[in-house]
Design an enzyme around this catalytic site. Structure first.
Site, mmCIF file in Angstrom:
data_model
loop_
_atom_site.group_PDB
_atom_site.id
_atom_site.type_symbol
_atom_site.label_atom_id
_atom_site.label_comp_id
_atom_site.label_asym_id
_atom_site.label_seq_id
_atom_site.Cartn_x
_atom_site.Cartn_y
_atom_site.Cartn_z
ATOM 1 C CB SER A 23 -0.889 0.000 1.245
ATOM 2 O OG SER A 23 -0.084 0.180 2.406
ATOM 3 C CB SER A 26 3.906 -0.339 2.464
ATOM 4 O OG SER A 26 4.170 -0.343 1.070
ATOM 5 N N GLY A 27 6.778 1.634 2.289
ATOM 6 C CA GLY A 27 8.226 1.587 2.142
ATOM 7 C C GLY A 27 8.706 0.947 0.846
ATOM 8 C CD GLU A 95 4.889 5.509 -7.190
ATOM 9 O OE1 GLU A 95 3.886 4.761 -7.270
ATOM 10 O OE2 GLU A 95 5.193 6.102 -6.144
ATOM 11 C CB CYS A 151 -3.772 0.661 10.473
ATOM 12 S SG CYS A 151 -5.476 1.278 10.401
ATOM 13 C CB CYS A 154 -6.377 0.390 14.772
ATOM 14 S SG CYS A 154 -5.748 -0.797 13.563
ATOM 15 N N GLY A 174 -1.004 11.873 -4.941
ATOM 16 C CA GLY A 174 -1.154 12.560 -3.676
ATOM 17 C C GLY A 174 -0.267 11.973 -2.608
ATOM 18 C CE1 TYR A 179 -5.213 7.314 -2.847
ATOM 19 C CE2 TYR A 179 -3.656 9.073 -3.291
ATOM 20 C CZ TYR A 179 -4.630 8.199 -3.734
ATOM 21 O OH TYR A 179 -5.017 8.214 -5.040
#
Length: 193
Positions: A23, A26-27, A95, A151, A154, A174, A179
């Site tokens: 995602s 995430s690095g 990307e 996340c 949480c 963005g 995001y």
């Protein structure tokens, strides 16, 4: 049955496809930069490519969210990589989800010529659907590394890119204002899975 010619050719070719996915936040780019820098330490000829459409940071560098960067070439289409990388041993592609449908064939062609290809990209879009050619690239890869973010709701392990702004376009460049990373449960509270 052992065939010496096949054994020798396999050891001479040495090409491979590595995919780093996950995602947003995430690095992925950070890991791509790390692997490319290690190849450079080994004095291997390296070239990095990014899609011309990604104008968030720098057209002449791949830049991570942590502001680490490495020089890159911006290309309009995947086929351009074939023309610009005939002299290198390692190719980094950032990307990947923004590249055209030719990217899997370009990666396969280069790997078959003995080039190590390291590809980073989002595996899912903001709706949790497979993104661009990433599923094909993951299927044909010699190795896949799936990274997770934290996340933002949480603190759990996040694998979704939750869009904070109302926009239905699959591609919306963005950062943290657009995001945030979410785990499955927190994404499902507000998301579309």
């Amino acid at each position: 049955m052992y065939n010496e010619d096949v054994f020798r050719r396999k050891n001479e070719v040495g090409g491979s496809i590595e995919v780093i996915c996950g995602s947003m936040f995430s690095g992925k780019t950070e890991e791509l930069i790390r692997r490319v820098k290690r190849a450079r330490i080994a004095k291997v000829e390296v070239e990095i490519f990014s899609p011309a459409a990604d104008i968030r940071y720098d057209k002449q560098a791949v830049v991570s969210h942590n502001a680490n960067s490495i020089p890159s070439k911006s290309v309009s289409k995947a086929a351009d990589i074939l023309q610009l990388a005939d002299h290198v041993q390692v190719i980094g592609i950032d990307e990947a989800q923004f590249f055209d449908d030719e990217l899997p064939q370009v990666a396969q062609t280069l790997a078959n010529k003995g080039v190590r290809i390291i590809i980073a990209g989002l595996d899912m879009d903001f709706k949790g659907r497979p993104f661009g050619t990433m599923p094909q690239l993951m299927a044909m890869a010699d190795a896949v590394t799936k990274l997770h973010a934290v996340c933002m709701k949480c603190g759990g392990q996040a694998m979704y890119s939750y869009r904070l702004v109302p926009n239905e376009s699959q591609i919306l460049l963005g950062e943290k204002e657009t995001y945030e990373a979410r785990c499955r449960e927190c994404y499902n509270l507000d998301g579309e899975i």
